[in-house]
Design an enzyme around this catalytic site. Sequence first.
Site, short mmCIF file in Angstrom:
data_model
loop_
_atom_site.label_atom_id
_atom_site.label_comp_id
_atom_site.label_asym_id
_atom_site.label_seq_id
_atom_site.Cartn_x
_atom_site.Cartn_y
_atom_site.Cartn_z
CG ASN A 88 -1.91 -1.17 1.16
OD1 ASN A 88 -1.98 -1.86 0.15
ND2 ASN A 88 -2.65 -1.38 2.24
CG HIS A 110 -20.29 37.55 -29.82
ND1 HIS A 110 -21.10 37.09 -28.79
CD2 HIS A 110 -19.79 38.73 -29.39
CE1 HIS A 110 -21.09 37.98 -27.81
NE2 HIS A 110 -20.30 38.98 -28.14
CB SER A 114 -10.41 12.74 -48.56
OG SER A 114 -11.48 11.98 -49.04
CE LYS A 153 -12.29 16.74 -47.00
NZ LYS A 153 -13.04 17.61 -46.11
CG ASN A 169 -9.19 15.98 -44.44
OD1 ASN A 169 -9.81 16.92 -44.94
ND2 ASN A 169 -9.41 14.73 -44.76
CD GLU A 217 -9.98 17.28 -38.52
OE1 GLU A 217 -11.19 17.25 -38.76
OE2 GLU A 217 -9.14 16.78 -39.30
CE1 TYR A 233 -4.21 0.38 -2.73
CE2 TYR A 233 -5.25 -1.62 -1.91
CZ TYR A 233 -4.68 -0.90 -2.94
OH TYR A 233 -4.61 -1.45 -4.20
CE LYS A 259 -0.94 1.14 -9.46
NZ LYS A 259 -2.23 1.29 -8.74
N1 ARG Z 1 -1.51 -3.52 -7.28
C1 ARG Z 1 -1.96 -2.83 -6.13
C2 ARG Z 1 -2.40 -1.41 -6.54
O1 ARG Z 1 -2.09 -1.03 -7.58
C3 ARG Z 1 -0.88 -2.73 -5.11
C4 ARG Z 1 -1.37 -2.58 -3.73
C5 ARG Z 1 -2.09 -3.80 -3.31
N2 ARG Z 1 -2.44 -3.75 -1.96
C6 ARG Z 1 -3.30 -4.64 -1.42
N3 ARG Z 1 -3.57 -4.50 -0.16
N4 ARG Z 1 -3.88 -5.57 -2.13
O2 ARG Z 1 -3.06 -0.70 -5.81
#
Ligand code: ARG
Length: 469
Positions: free
Chosen positions: A122, A168, A289, A295, A297, A302, A329, A337
Amino acid sequence: MTNNTQNSSQTHTNQSWGGRFSEPTDEFVKIFGASVFFDKILAPYDIAGSRAHATMLQEVGLLTEDEKDQILTGLDQILEEINTGKFEWSVALEDVHMNIESRLTQLIGNAGKKLHTGRSRNDQVATDIRLYLRDQVDDILVEINRLQQALLDLAEKEASTILPGFTHLQAAQPVSFGHHMMAYFEMLTRDGERLVDCRKRMNSMPLGSAALAGTTYPINRERTAELLSFDRICLNSLDGVSDRDFAIEFLSAASMIMMHLSRFSEELILWSSAQFNFIELPDSFCTGSSIMPQKKNPDVPELVRGKTGRVYGNLTSMLTIMKSQPLAYNKDNQEDKEPLFDTVDTLKACLRVFADMVPTIETRRDTMYNSTKKGYTTATDLADYLVNKGLAFRDAHEVVGKSVSYGIEHQKDLAELSLEELQLFDDRIENDVFDILSLEGSLCARDHLGATSPNQVKYAIKTARKNLI
Ligand code: ARG
């Protein structure tokens, strides 16, 4: 889901937490719960964190010198294996942390098992993402700087180029193209400041919070923080493992950058259309295109405009992941992530492509000039002129409104009306009016700090160059 990651669950069982379990994990749950598919990019940061942790453990007497040396050598070898693609990632080992630890134990035996003393995944993962994001912020700041340099060069080249400034999306007043570019420069300055600011709070070390309550070992958190170049340590272990504010701040700063790039993109797209024809983007940044041969583009702006959506989405994901989470946690946090990694990659790519594209923008000065002439963009100048001759602004506004209406009827711009015609509306108008009715006159008259006269634009560029490191 398993691409690039060998599912070697047959050869690995998760012994890190398997002690109290009598049944093996369901095969799909193993895959469902694993984060190694995406968190393996944290490996260099995980290893850096482990090196610092091991060094500290030895210093406080929890590891012998020899054990620490074995750990550091083992971690070096693992990093090498990862960098050369030889490392065998295992889904059964869930995540980057347990993959590395398990390999370490395989390589050095008992000493490897001691690395996790006084630590939990954690606080380990919370530390890894801060280290990762800190590095990414530094890279992003370099890209922002590169884009700002490109904007300064273009602004300098086009300081006296006139285009219609819009409100505007209706032609309003003549502005300098350089001034317009410098508006984006200002936005990016604030963007950089926001990142620098959020980096400060990011640079606090959770390690030592352990699972949630700290640890019974006599660890030296200040020392680990120093080894990892953190400015300070997180002062509450519950907060340390569960805080993702820094990630939300980053995603919010990233969203703002994308919002700015999307506004710039929108203008480049409009300006490069045949209807505007204010600029030309080079072939190398456009595509054709498959059906319409004529065209060309503007794909790059974009795409940047479109990618803004996913970055906003990532911010919303992260806010929602954190919403209502009880301390400390929770596995929910593993979902932090992908939005972060995706934002970093998207942002870096968009900034990079903009920094590469801006120097290639070609301006169509004549089209911009003629377009500015069409929109009665010097009407305010005429009103200001009358005010200087003693008329109240509201009355002057009325007089000019009538002149514009006359001009529209006779298909003439204000500067194309004769003195006699202009005097139909107010006899205070004299020959000197034509100086202020010209586009150049209008532009140059706005000559104070922050305004659009070429002098001021050049001054702004000079100041910006000095301040940009
Ligand atoms: N892979 C977990 C995460 O990204 C790591 C931490 C996991 N902790 C746990 N108590 N299962 O959060």
